[in-house]
Enzyme design. Structure first.
Site, short mmCIF file in Angstrom:
data_model
loop_
_atom_site.label_atom_id
_atom_site.label_comp_id
_atom_site.label_asym_id
_atom_site.label_seq_id
_atom_site.Cartn_x
_atom_site.Cartn_y
_atom_site.Cartn_z
N VAL A 202 0.89 -1.18 0.00
CA VAL A 202 0.00 0.00 0.00
C VAL A 202 0.91 1.22 0.00
CG1 VAL A 202 -1.73 1.29 1.31
CG2 VAL A 202 -1.75 -1.22 1.40
N HIS A 203 0.78 2.08 -1.01
CA HIS A 203 1.59 3.30 -0.96
C HIS A 203 0.94 4.50 -1.61
CE1 HIS A 203 2.50 2.29 -5.12
NE2 HIS A 203 2.89 3.54 -5.26
#
Ligand code: UD1
Length: 356
Positions: A202-203
């Protein structure tokens, strides 16, 4: 020999440059510029080392910052390099701030621009990447589209440059490095059993910077029945602390991994959960189902062929998608490889530039 100046700066661009740089150097003199957008050893150096990418000829060391400040510093730095190097072409990759800065600097100096991964659209104008893509495509002279879907977007937008379908250079990278990947010891090191864990990344700002979305994703992950391995982008680690979500921590949260270890983990996972564009495809290329933690994807082929499910940032949808995705076997890997160019995109890019 024509001189091509390539601009890279962020992790996915290093991966894309590995096959493209090899192909370009067969016909052109390449000058490689690293903006310094990513600078941690685990976000930059490891890729150059593992993938045998030539050392950058110019390193601008721009680092992190607000979008305007970061893009502006890159623009000024790239302009100085362009004035000194006087290349025949500038080549940019993808949709990051480094991409836009490279395109804008070249456009102002009337240097032709080739854009690798042109034509992707999410239709979500709040994403910084969508802004970067649309503006870069508008400025480009040679638009190198990875999919037919991307090609159609560019035809509809009547961009001024020439448009070519070439396939996806990330499939080239995967094929090129598959033997090296097979030698990774990441599963053993992390104590994981093939087929019995989930890989998570997740970024994206839309997830990390919104406490409600980030909390929903982390609490969905905490309820997964599979062990999770979550190589964490520094942005995400920072935002989890800022939003007071550290209590959702799990043993699988680890530092970012290099390309070879990451793909070895993905290739043996039961499922991948991600908001990355690259990983959605890489999972599918390796025959592993993906749950995308977003509301749109730039890669509709992965949905159509049954390898990808959109789950937004919602814990229940995430869990439901993992259940249904894992039992689905309809997708065809070879059809997907064909649609993404069969690993020959870098060669088509070399030929397209030669012919323009
Ligand atoms: C950028 C791209 C995104 C791409 C991603 C790949 C933009 C707008 N976004 O997002 O499209 O998918 O790269 O990873 O260009 N940081 C470090 N060390 C680093 C790099 C970043 O600590 O080496 C931290 C800093 O706190 C920084 C934050 O991460 O402020 C965000 O970095 P930035 O380069 O602005 O964007 P990414 O989230 O990496």
């Amino acid at each position: 020999m024509l001189k091509i100046l390539s601009v890279v700066g962020a992790r996915p661009q290093f991966i894309k440059a590995a096959p493209v740089s090899r192909a370009l150097r067969r016909s052109f003199t390449e000058v490689l510029v690293h903006t310094g957008q990513h600078y941690d050893a685990g976000m930059s150096d490891v890729f150059f080392r593992e993938l045998g990418i030539p050392a950058p000829d110019h390193h601008l060391g721009v680092g992190s910052g607000a979008h305007g400040a970061q893009t502006g510093a890159m623009l000024a730095g790239i302009e100085t390099v362009l004035l000194a190097e006087k290349p025949d072409w500038v080549l940019v990759y993808g949709d990051t701030n480094s991409t836009l800065a490279g395109a804008l600097a070249a456009a102002k100096l009337h240097i032709p621009i080739a854009h690798v991964e042109a034509g992707l659209r999410s239709g979500n104008w709040s994403m910084p990447e969508e802004i970067n893509r649309v503006l870069t495509d508008a400025a480009s002279d040679l638009l190198l589209a990875p999919t037919t879907d991307a090609l159609e977007h560019l035809e509809r937008e009547h961009v001024h440059g020439q448009v070519r379908w070439v396939g996806d250079v990330m499939l080239d990278a995967l094929k090129l490095f598959e033997p090296a990947m097979a030698r990774s010891t990441a599963l053993d090191t992390l104590g994981l059993e093939p087929g019995r864990y989930a890989v998570v990344t997740v970024h994206r700002a839309e997830n990390t910077d919104d406490p409600v979305r980030l909390a929903a994703i982390l609490s969905g992950l905490a309820r997964l029945e599979l062990p999770v391995v979550f190589p964490m982008h520094p942005r995400t680690r920072g935002r989890i602390a800022d939003h007071g979500l550290s209590h959702l921590r799990s043993a699988g949260w680890i530092d970012p991994l290099g390309y070879l270890d990451m793909l070895a983990l993905v290739g043996h996972a039961a499922v991948v959960l991600t908001d990355s564009g690259g990983l959605q495809k890489e999972a599918a290329f390796l025959g592993v189902p993906c749950v995308t933690l977003r509301d749109q994807t730039e890669w509709p082929d992965t949905l159509e062929l049954g390898w990808n499910t959109l789950a937004g940032a919602d814990a229940d949808r995430l869990l439901e998608a993992v259940r249904t995705t894992r039992s689905r076997t309809s997708g065809s890997v070879s059809e997907l490889h064909e649609r993404f160019g069969g690993g020959l995109a870098a060669e088509r890019i070399r030929m397209a530039i030669l012919a323009t």
